[in-house]
Design an enzyme around this catalytic site. Structure first.
Site, PDB file in Angstrom:
ATOM      1  N   LYS A 189     -19.890 -12.080 -11.628  1.00  0.00           N
ATOM      2  CA  LYS A 189     -19.679 -10.635 -11.819  1.00  0.00           C
ATOM      3  C   LYS A 189     -20.302  -9.947 -10.610  1.00  0.00           C
ATOM      4  CE  LYS A 189     -21.098  -6.983 -12.875  1.00  0.00           C
ATOM      5  NZ  LYS A 189     -21.077  -5.798 -11.988  1.00  0.00           N
ATOM      6  N   GLU A 265     -33.883 -12.909  -8.974  1.00  0.00           N
ATOM      7  CA  GLU A 265     -34.317 -12.559  -7.609  1.00  0.00           C
ATOM      8  C   GLU A 265     -34.319 -11.049  -7.560  1.00  0.00           C
ATOM      9  OE1 GLU A 265     -35.062 -15.034  -5.491  1.00  0.00           O
ATOM     10  OE2 GLU A 265     -34.345 -16.513  -6.924  1.00  0.00           O
ATOM     11  N   CYS A 300     -33.520  -6.617   0.527  1.00  0.00           N
ATOM     12  CA  CYS A 300     -34.603  -6.859  -0.445  1.00  0.00           C
ATOM     13  C   CYS A 300     -35.933  -7.112   0.234  1.00  0.00           C
ATOM     14  CB  CYS A 300     -34.235  -8.006  -1.368  1.00  0.00           C
ATOM     15  SG  CYS A 300     -33.867  -9.514  -0.482  1.00  0.00           S
ATOM     16  N   GLU A 399     -39.834   0.554  -5.060  1.00  0.00           N
ATOM     17  CA  GLU A 399     -38.821   0.134  -4.093  1.00  0.00           C
ATOM     18  C   GLU A 399     -37.795   1.261  -3.948  1.00  0.00           C
ATOM     19  OE1 GLU A 399     -35.823  -2.694  -5.306  1.00  0.00           O
ATOM     20  OE2 GLU A 399     -36.076  -3.758  -3.423  1.00  0.00           O
TER      21      GLU A 399
HETATM   22  P1  NAD Z   1     -28.840  -3.549  -9.990  1.00  0.00           P
HETATM   23  O1  NAD Z   1     -29.899  -4.284 -10.726  1.00  0.00           O
HETATM   24  O2  NAD Z   1     -28.568  -2.150 -10.367  1.00  0.00           O
HETATM   25  O3  NAD Z   1     -27.445  -4.320 -10.117  1.00  0.00           O
HETATM   26  C1  NAD Z   1     -27.312  -5.679  -9.777  1.00  0.00           C
HETATM   27  C2  NAD Z   1     -26.124  -6.259 -10.504  1.00  0.00           C
HETATM   28  O4  NAD Z   1     -26.391  -6.214 -11.901  1.00  0.00           O
HETATM   29  C3  NAD Z   1     -24.809  -5.512 -10.299  1.00  0.00           C
HETATM   30  O5  NAD Z   1     -23.740  -6.435 -10.234  1.00  0.00           O
HETATM   31  C4  NAD Z   1     -24.692  -4.677 -11.555  1.00  0.00           C
HETATM   32  O6  NAD Z   1     -23.363  -4.342 -11.882  1.00  0.00           O
HETATM   33  C5  NAD Z   1     -25.287  -5.628 -12.588  1.00  0.00           C
HETATM   34  N1  NAD Z   1     -25.791  -4.959 -13.798  1.00  0.00           N
HETATM   35  C6  NAD Z   1     -26.190  -3.676 -13.956  1.00  0.00           C
HETATM   36  N2  NAD Z   1     -26.530  -3.447 -15.243  1.00  0.00           N
HETATM   37  C7  NAD Z   1     -26.352  -4.606 -15.919  1.00  0.00           C
HETATM   38  C8  NAD Z   1     -26.541  -5.013 -17.275  1.00  0.00           C
HETATM   39  N3  NAD Z   1     -26.981  -4.163 -18.201  1.00  0.00           N
HETATM   40  N4  NAD Z   1     -26.265  -6.293 -17.604  1.00  0.00           N
HETATM   41  C9  NAD Z   1     -25.842  -7.182 -16.672  1.00  0.00           C
HETATM   42  N5  NAD Z   1     -25.613  -6.843 -15.379  1.00  0.00           N
HETATM   43  C10 NAD Z   1     -25.881  -5.576 -15.001  1.00  0.00           C
HETATM   44  O7  NAD Z   1     -29.213  -3.692  -8.449  1.00  0.00           O
HETATM   45  P2  NAD Z   1     -28.439  -3.120  -7.183  1.00  0.00           P
HETATM   46  O8  NAD Z   1     -28.713  -1.652  -7.083  1.00  0.00           O
HETATM   47  O9  NAD Z   1     -27.032  -3.601  -7.190  1.00  0.00           O
HETATM   48  O10 NAD Z   1     -29.179  -3.918  -6.003  1.00  0.00           O
HETATM   49  C11 NAD Z   1     -30.370  -3.525  -5.473  1.00  0.00           C
HETATM   50  C12 NAD Z   1     -31.511  -4.374  -6.011  1.00  0.00           C
HETATM   51  O11 NAD Z   1     -31.292  -5.753  -5.720  1.00  0.00           O
HETATM   52  C13 NAD Z   1     -32.818  -4.022  -5.341  1.00  0.00           C
HETATM   53  O12 NAD Z   1     -33.842  -4.004  -6.303  1.00  0.00           O
HETATM   54  C14 NAD Z   1     -33.024  -5.176  -4.363  1.00  0.00           C
HETATM   55  O13 NAD Z   1     -34.350  -5.415  -3.968  1.00  0.00           O
HETATM   56  C15 NAD Z   1     -32.491  -6.315  -5.147  1.00  0.00           C
HETATM   57  N6  NAD Z   1     -32.208  -7.452  -4.261  1.00  0.00           N
HETATM   58  C16 NAD Z   1     -33.008  -8.570  -4.334  1.00  0.00           C
HETATM   59  C17 NAD Z   1     -32.781  -9.666  -3.478  1.00  0.00           C
HETATM   60  C18 NAD Z   1     -33.628 -10.924  -3.541  1.00  0.00           C
HETATM   61  O14 NAD Z   1     -33.222 -11.948  -2.982  1.00  0.00           O
HETATM   62  N7  NAD Z   1     -34.761 -10.913  -4.216  1.00  0.00           N
HETATM   63  C19 NAD Z   1     -31.726  -9.599  -2.555  1.00  0.00           C
HETATM   64  C20 NAD Z   1     -30.953  -8.434  -2.503  1.00  0.00           C
HETATM   65  C21 NAD Z   1     -31.185  -7.374  -3.370  1.00  0.00           C
END
Ligand code: NAD
Length: 496
Positions: A189, A265, A300, A399
């Protein structure tokens, strides 16, 4: 530097409405509903993606389970899986510009970076796990002579993958490649604002010879499509990259459903620590600027807290501001842009909210702070720097995931460690010093999964990316990630 001619051929190519990819073919949602996809470059509609729900997730999980049980992929000899994954790596390379430009139109990352970080990294990741898979051996336990204890590693079943929008191909591949290499089937997804390049990847995987059903993609909103995948009782593992708030929910979904393993992650608030004896303060200033502002800070591991020793604080800050002023923010498909667009209007507004809160809390703005190029219709923001930031302010704790750097002074090593560790996160850090002993002391004391010494960023697939504290509980990359997608099985054989 990317080739402008190749980009120009692709920048305005029409993108057909995108169906899910389930059981080897594209299909719309059963109720025909779609989500509009807007480009952060100019705010214009690019195309639509299918708006999936629990029904489409059921279909995709059933297809993945059927494929797993039939064994066309899961039982294929490792050397066979290796061939397919390496062929996929070659196809990604052959389609690098197509994938990179499609991804940039969708998510806004500057093209020079996207080309390297997206198809470049994805191809390397599929090749790495493809090469690895026929070199993983089982074990024989040191038992008594009348018994043989065999320890085997095998695939687990259906892996659900949920990824964010900042580097969809790179982060997606870090999970999909080891999961497939180990013989699992995958249901992905993607983020709703960055689905296009991953849908294309799934088509290339079929072309490479991956059997139908082994890799499915269902698009849609996180709260509906993502939730349905995370709650599904026939998903064995959930591999997630995203925010801590959603990560927490996934653990709850696991508890409410089948106790699937959940690998998280998550975010970071990474300290980048500059000592006066850094081998080159010029190099440190350049790397610090790149380490926070590339991809508009939507990285990230970005070094969003710059900790500078008081003796050099003002001079070093002046160098950082001067380097920042050299950066060009602009159309992410223009090879002259150092920084592209913020992914969505919501993220841009969130960033500007943090600027306002930092000013309210008493931090001093010394560069940027505003939305720019709004006449383009796109979502662009100036690289932004705050000084006089104290470690307890909101911008020093939360963040932002935008182009916003806080500069915090420190007195000595001990204070640097204390400030570095004073957030809930523990993803990455940077340490700049010529003193080898100090570097090793800091590596031991700073609580981060990745610590850069006299550089920032640039690790490759050979090393893990793991979070400590609330930055996660798993690790992507390296052979350690392959283990996550395998189950240990013991055979205890009585040989008399
Ligand atoms: P997000 O948590 O809002 O969304 C991530 C994914 O989760 C998306 O595909 C979203 O559609 C899905 N999602 C949202 N609500 C959900 C739910 N209730 N159930 C299941 N899935 C759901 O994050 P974002 O804004 O897309 O990305 C930014 C975040 O990702 C930041 O916190 C960043 O630090 C983190 N990130 C971490 C790494 C790492 O390797 N640690 C790498 C890149 C990004």
């Amino acid at each position: 530097m990317a080739s402008s001619a190749q980009i120009d051929e692709l920048r305005n190519a029409e993108i057909e409405p995108q169906g899910h990819l389930i059981d080897g073919g594209r299909q719309p949602s059963r109720d025909g509903s779609v989500l509009k996809v807007f480009s952060p470059r100019d705010g214009k509609q690019l195309t639509t993606i299918a708006n999936g729900g629990a029904g489409e997730i059921d279909l995709a999980v059933a297809s993945a389970r059927k494929s797993f049980n039939e064994g066309s992929w899961s039982q294929m000899a490792p050397v066979g899986r290796k061939k397919v994954l390496i062929r996929l790596a070659e196809l990604i390379e052959a389609h690098a510009y197509e994938l990179a430009v499609l991804g940039v139109r969708d998510n806004g990352t500057e093209i020079n970076m996207a080309l390297k970080a997206e198809p470049g990294s994805a191809a390397g990741t599929f090749r790495y796990y493809g090469e690895a898979v026929d070199k993983v051996y089982g074990e024989i336990a040191p038992t008594t002579n009348n018994v043989i204890g065999l320890i085997e590693r095998g695939p687990i079943g259906v892996v659900g993958v949920i990824v964010p929008w900042n580097f969809p191909l790179m982060i997606g591949s870090w999970k999909i490649a080891p999961a497939l290499a180990a013989g699992n089937s995958v249901v992905l997804k993607p983020a709703e604002t960055a689905s296009l390049s991953l849908l294309r990847l799934a088509e290339l995987a079929l072309e490479a010879g991956l059997p139908a059903g082994a890799f499915n993609v269902v698009t849609g909103p996180g709260a509906i499509t993502g939730e349905a995948l995370a709650l599904h009782n026939d998903v064995d593992i959930l591999a997630f990259t995203g925010s801590g708030g959603i990560g927490r929910r996934l653990l709850e979904y696991s508890a409410q459903s089948n106790l699937k393993q959940v690998f998280l992650e998550l975010g970071g608030k990474s300290p980048n620590i500059i000592f006066p004896d850094a081998p080159s303060l010029e190099k440190a200033a350049k790397a610090s600027v790149n380490g926070i502002f590339r991809n508009s800070g939507q990285v990230c591991i970005s070094g969003s807290r710059l900790l500078v020793h008081r003796d050099i604080h003002d001079d070093f800050l002046a160098m950082v501001v001067a380097e920042t002023e050299k950066l060009t923010v602009g159309d992410p498909l223009d090879t002259a842009s150092d920084i592209g667009a913020v992914n969505s209007i919501q993220q841009l507004e969130k960033n500007l909210g943090y600027v306002a809160s930092a000013i309210k809390e008493g931090a001093t703005l010394c560069a940027g702070g505003e939305r720019i190029l709004s006449q383009s219709g796109g979502y662009y923001m100036q690289p932004t720097i705050f000084r006089n930031v104290s470690a307890d302010m909101q911008i020093a704790q939360e963040e932002v995931f935008g182009p916003l750097l806080c500069v915090i002074p420190f007195e000595d090593e001990e204070e640097a460690v204390r400030i570095a560790n004073a957030t809930d996160y523990g993803l990455a850090a940077g340490i700049w010093t010529a003193d080898l002993a100090r570097a090793h002391r800091m590596i031991k004391k700073v609580q981060s999964g990745v610590i850069h010494v006299n550089c920032y960023g640039g690790t490759d697939i050979t090393v893990p990316l793991s979070g400590m504290k609330q930055s996660g509980n798993g690790h992507d990359k390296s052979l350690h990630a392959l283990e996550k997608y395998t189950a240990l099985k013991t055979a205890w054989i009585d040989i008399g």
